[in-house]
Design an enzyme around this catalytic site. Structure first.
Site, PDB file in Angstrom:
ATOM      1  N   ARG A  83       0.841  -1.184   0.000  1.00 36.54           N
ATOM      2  CA  ARG A  83       0.000   0.000   0.000  1.00 36.54           C
ATOM      3  C   ARG A  83       0.882   1.241   0.000  1.00 36.54           C
ATOM      4  O   ARG A  83       1.783   1.365   0.829  1.00 36.54           O
ATOM      5  CB  ARG A  83      -0.914  -0.007   1.233  1.00 36.54           C
ATOM      6  CG  ARG A  83      -1.787   1.222   1.325  1.00 36.54           C
ATOM      7  CD  ARG A  83      -2.918   1.094   2.349  1.00 36.54           C
ATOM      8  NE  ARG A  83      -3.635   2.368   2.378  1.00 36.54           N
ATOM      9  CZ  ARG A  83      -3.697   3.182   3.416  1.00 36.54           C
ATOM     10  NH1 ARG A  83      -3.142   2.839   4.571  1.00 36.54           N
ATOM     11  NH2 ARG A  83      -4.330   4.333   3.336  1.00 36.54           N
ATOM     12  N   HIS A 128      -2.966  10.843   0.852  1.00 36.86           N
ATOM     13  CA  HIS A 128      -2.714  10.454   2.241  1.00 36.86           C
ATOM     14  C   HIS A 128      -2.281  11.737   2.961  1.00 36.86           C
ATOM     15  O   HIS A 128      -1.100  11.996   3.132  1.00 36.86           O
ATOM     16  CB  HIS A 128      -1.628   9.385   2.284  1.00 36.86           C
ATOM     17  CG  HIS A 128      -1.496   8.672   3.600  1.00 36.86           C
ATOM     18  ND1 HIS A 128      -1.634   7.306   3.728  1.00 36.86           N
ATOM     19  CD2 HIS A 128      -1.232   9.124   4.845  1.00 36.86           C
ATOM     20  CE1 HIS A 128      -1.449   6.952   4.999  1.00 36.86           C
ATOM     21  NE2 HIS A 128      -1.193   8.034   5.712  1.00 36.86           N
ATOM     22  N   GLU A 174      -7.986   8.335   5.723  1.00 35.88           N
ATOM     23  CA  GLU A 174      -8.394   8.906   7.015  1.00 35.88           C
ATOM     24  C   GLU A 174      -8.959  10.321   6.934  1.00 35.88           C
ATOM     25  O   GLU A 174      -8.411  11.252   7.549  1.00 35.88           O
ATOM     26  CB  GLU A 174      -7.222   8.872   8.006  1.00 35.88           C
ATOM     27  CG  GLU A 174      -6.782   7.466   8.363  1.00 35.88           C
ATOM     28  CD  GLU A 174      -5.666   7.426   9.409  1.00 35.88           C
ATOM     29  OE1 GLU A 174      -5.063   8.477   9.698  1.00 35.88           O
ATOM     30  OE2 GLU A 174      -5.397   6.333   9.920  1.00 35.88           O
ATOM     31  N   ASN A 311      -8.015   1.560   9.226  1.00 32.27           N
ATOM     32  CA  ASN A 311      -6.730   1.764   9.895  1.00 32.27           C
ATOM     33  C   ASN A 311      -7.000   1.655  11.385  1.00 32.27           C
ATOM     34  O   ASN A 311      -7.609   2.541  11.981  1.00 32.27           O
ATOM     35  CB  ASN A 311      -6.149   3.145   9.572  1.00 32.27           C
ATOM     36  CG  ASN A 311      -5.836   3.312   8.093  1.00 32.27           C
ATOM     37  OD1 ASN A 311      -5.914   2.356   7.313  1.00 32.27           O
ATOM     38  ND2 ASN A 311      -5.469   4.521   7.697  1.00 32.27           N
ATOM     39  N   TYR A 313      -5.538   0.762  15.262  1.00 29.60           N
ATOM     40  CA  TYR A 313      -4.365   0.596  16.119  1.00 29.60           C
ATOM     41  C   TYR A 313      -4.723   0.396  17.591  1.00 29.60           C
ATOM     42  O   TYR A 313      -4.029  -0.307  18.303  1.00 29.60           O
ATOM     43  CB  TYR A 313      -3.476   1.852  16.076  1.00 29.60           C
ATOM     44  CG  TYR A 313      -2.824   2.153  14.760  1.00 29.60           C
ATOM     45  CD1 TYR A 313      -3.517   2.765  13.723  1.00 29.60           C
ATOM     46  CD2 TYR A 313      -1.476   1.855  14.554  1.00 29.60           C
ATOM     47  CE1 TYR A 313      -2.906   3.071  12.519  1.00 29.60           C
ATOM     48  CE2 TYR A 313      -0.852   2.157  13.347  1.00 29.60           C
ATOM     49  CZ  TYR A 313      -1.564   2.765  12.335  1.00 29.60           C
ATOM     50  OH  TYR A 313      -0.964   3.067  11.141  1.00 29.60           O
ATOM     51  N   GLU A 386      -4.229  -0.462   7.695  1.00 33.91           N
ATOM     52  CA  GLU A 386      -3.097  -0.142   8.573  1.00 33.91           C
ATOM     53  C   GLU A 386      -3.325  -0.776   9.930  1.00 33.91           C
ATOM     54  O   GLU A 386      -4.444  -0.789  10.435  1.00 33.91           O
ATOM     55  CB  GLU A 386      -2.946   1.379   8.806  1.00 33.91           C
ATOM     56  CG  GLU A 386      -2.367   2.158   7.662  1.00 33.91           C
ATOM     57  CD  GLU A 386      -2.256   3.658   7.951  1.00 33.91           C
ATOM     58  OE1 GLU A 386      -2.083   4.040   9.125  1.00 33.91           O
ATOM     59  OE2 GLU A 386      -2.360   4.432   6.988  1.00 33.91           O
TER      60      GLU A 386
HETATM   61  C1  PNW Z   1      -2.165   6.823  10.901  1.00 37.44           C
HETATM   62  N1  PNW Z   1      -5.427   7.246  16.519  1.00 37.44           N
HETATM   63  O1  PNW Z   1      -2.740   7.868  11.663  1.00 37.44           O
HETATM   64  C2  PNW Z   1      -1.688   7.399   9.560  1.00 37.44           C
HETATM   65  O2  PNW Z   1      -2.530   6.978   8.508  1.00 37.44           O
HETATM   66  C3  PNW Z   1      -0.257   7.082   9.220  1.00 37.44           C
HETATM   67  O3  PNW Z   1       0.207   7.929   8.170  1.00 37.44           O
HETATM   68  C4  PNW Z   1       0.593   7.213  10.464  1.00 37.44           C
HETATM   69  O4  PNW Z   1       1.970   7.172  10.211  1.00 37.44           O
HETATM   70  C5  PNW Z   1       0.153   6.080  11.375  1.00 37.44           C
HETATM   71  O5  PNW Z   1      -1.222   6.166  11.665  1.00 37.44           O
HETATM   72  C6  PNW Z   1       0.914   6.022  12.694  1.00 37.44           C
HETATM   73  O6  PNW Z   1       0.625   7.152  13.478  1.00 37.44           O
HETATM   74  C7  PNW Z   1      -3.364   7.655  12.879  1.00 37.44           C
HETATM   75  O7  PNW Z   1      -5.873   8.253  17.113  1.00 37.44           O
HETATM   76  C8  PNW Z   1      -4.095   8.701  13.413  1.00 37.44           C
HETATM   77  O8  PNW Z   1      -5.579   6.092  16.996  1.00 37.44           O
HETATM   78  C9  PNW Z   1      -4.781   8.580  14.596  1.00 37.44           C
HETATM   79  C10 PNW Z   1      -4.731   7.385  15.301  1.00 37.44           C
HETATM   80  C11 PNW Z   1      -4.010   6.321  14.779  1.00 37.44           C
HETATM   81  C12 PNW Z   1      -3.311   6.458  13.582  1.00 37.44           C
END
Ligand code: PNW
Length: 495
Positions: A83, A128, A174, A311, A313, A386
């Site tokens: 990606r 992005h 995002e 995405n 996390y 992601e």
């Molecule tokens: C992503 N949260 O952003 C982005 O898409 C990437 O470019 C970035 O490098 C990656 O995460 C790591 O930070 C995020 O609040 C924005 O959980 C917000 C969150 C997580 C990821």
């Protein structure tokens, strides 16, 4: 404590995509090379004070020049998808107000061919977080409905030149994060916010994020309609969007906290997905925001999307602030949905904390997000676009500790396990793409946070596989080259 996986490769559907992710500004560097125009991120990171370590993406990890070497590293991993995002300002330095930059067209053309030759499906985002600075200067970028025309024009060029080989398109990465960070907290370009919400006073944190998201949704729709009507029959690809999905658990069993968790999901994730898939904003948002929320006209949205990119996390608790009194703090205004976001309950964090302040390890959130989206959107196909684990790059971090990233392996194992649980409950998940392929420019955090499966030495740009890269390689099947039979023509550019 190392995590025992309850899955193996056969737990995943046939043709499941496994990959790693990147984005143009975080990886490419070469910010002025071959006719590229300036982007909003060039402008922003060149303004002192915006990036913690004073760095920028002028060079980043120089993927623009090192891409052939990088494709070899991908081949070593055995991933079957990669990606990345196209830099809008590389293709259209001045948006639709100038010419197509054919050196830029040629670059991605060669890159896409080098992926295809190794059996790696390109999974391509059109933007992005980045756009030509020209569009900011002319009419305020995403704040203006004019952006829809620019985005659709840019999308048509990408479909035209690359659509014969790209089978997975993400329109916008995002939109929720870009709207909130660019126009509410002001920590991303164009750095607009009200003084009470952040460190700036140039914008209106209560209104602009909704206007911007609205224009993003309509821009997605414009690009998608174009793809459906002019390209999809012939090119046979899929087009979707990637949202940032944070899972929210109710802070307590009270019905108010349960509703707060629903609001948190709606004000963040469903904000973008509901209009695209269901045709209207979430009820929780309409009830609270009233006329702060823009309206769609009848034929704005009709085609939806082919897949949801997720995405994911981390997870948080949501505590009610509509009926209960919350101490003044971020998250509790009308604009944000009247919920307090916290990771800590009775002094215990929701999951293991990490060096990244917003990242707590809570694999259940993966399973819950997927089953929630399955139910809400009639099991639309989903990709994890992601998922990853970041560590702080302390000045004294030894290369040994950076390369032996057992915590990252444990994180990915536990999240893949949760993903398999969701699949077993019927969720139509078709791929898992890890963030990130290499260490890279982590936006406002500059180079202080490392998310890569490969370590990058920022002085020499040397890439070295971490334990996680070896673990991923070991887990993945041996790769079969993609059959070129279904591809109408592999364009090799002569310019
Ligand atoms: C992503 N949260 O952003 C982005 O898409 C990437 O470019 C970035 O490098 C990656 O995460 C790591 O930070 C995020 O609040 C924005 O959980 C917000 C969150 C997580 C990821």
């Amino acid at each position: 404590s190392s995590f025992e996986a309850n899955y193996n490769l056969s737990s995943f559907p046939r043709n499941f995509l496994f990959g790693t992710a990147s984005s143009s500004y975080q990886f490419e560097g070469a910010y002025l090379a071959d006719g590229k125009g300036l982007s909003n991120w060039d402008t922003f990171s060149h303004t002192p004070g915006n990036i913690v370590d004073g760095s920028n993406g002028d060079i980043a990890v120089d993927h623009y020049h090192l891409y052939l070497k990088d494709v070899e590293l991908m081949e070593y991993l055995g991933i079957n998808t990669y990606r990345f995002s196209i830099s809008w300002a590389r293709i259209l330095p001045k948006g639709r107000f100038g010419n197509v930059n054919f050196a830029g067209i040629k670059h991605y053309d060669k890159f896409i061919n080098s992926l295809i030759e190794k059996g790696i499906q390109p999974f391509v985002s059109l933007t992005h977080y980045d756009m030509p600075q020209e569009l900011e200067d002319r009419y305020g970028g995403w704040l203006s409905p004019q952006i829809q025309k620019d985005f659709a024009y840019y999308a048509s060029i990408c479909f035209k030149y690359y659509g014969d080989r790209v089978k997975y398109w993400v329109t916008i990465n995002e939109p929720n994060v870009a709207a909130i960070r660019g126009y509410r907290s002001g920590i991303y370009p164009p750095a607009r916010c009200s003084a009470s919400f952040g460190n700036c006073s140039s914008g209106d944190s209560e209104r602009e994020p909704f206007i911007v998201a609205h224009n993003m949704i309509l821009s997605h729709s414009a690009a998608l309609n174009l793809y459906r009507s002019k390209y999809q029959d012939k090119q046979k690809g899929n087009i979707g969007i990637a949202i940032n999905a944070v899972w929210y658990e109710p802070f307590s069993n009270s019905s108010h906290d349960k509703l707060a968790a629903q609001r948190a999901l709606s004000f963040y994730m469903n904000w973008i997905l509901d209009p695209i898939i269901l045709g209207h904003y979430p009820k929780e948002m309409k009830d609270i925001l009233g006329c702060l929320l823009p309206e769609f006209s009848d034929d704005d949205l009709k085609n939806g999307l082919d897949f949801i990119g997720i995405n994911h996390y981390t997870s948080f608790y949501a505590k009610d602030c509509l009926h209960s009194k919350c101490v003044q703090g971020p998250g509790i205004t009308k604009t944000e949905g009247y919920y307090l976001r916290t990771a800590i309950k009775n002094n215990i964090p929701i999951g293991e904390p990490t060096a990244v302040d917003w990242l707590y390890v809570y694999p259940e959130g993966m399973e819950k997000t997927l089953t929630y989206l399955k139910n809400r959107y009639n099991n639309t196909p989903m990709f994890i676009t992601e998922n990853g684990f970041g560590v702080m790059n302390q000045p004294d971090s030894s290369i040994y500790s950076l390369l032996n990233d057992d915590k990252r392996v444990e994180y990915m194992t536990s999240y893949l396990d949760a993903l398999v649980s969701a699949i077993r409950q019927g969720a139509d998940v078709r791929g898992y793409i890890a963030w990130s392929f290499l260490d890279n420019f982590e936006w406002s955090s500059g180079y202080t946070i490392r998310f890569g499966l490969y370590h990058v030495d920022y002085k020499t740009l040397k890439r070295t596989p971490k334990s996680s890269a070896k673990w991923y390689k070991h887990f993945l099947p041996h790769n079969e080259p993609i059959s070129l039979c279904n591809i109408s023509k592999v364009v090799i550019f002569v310019n």
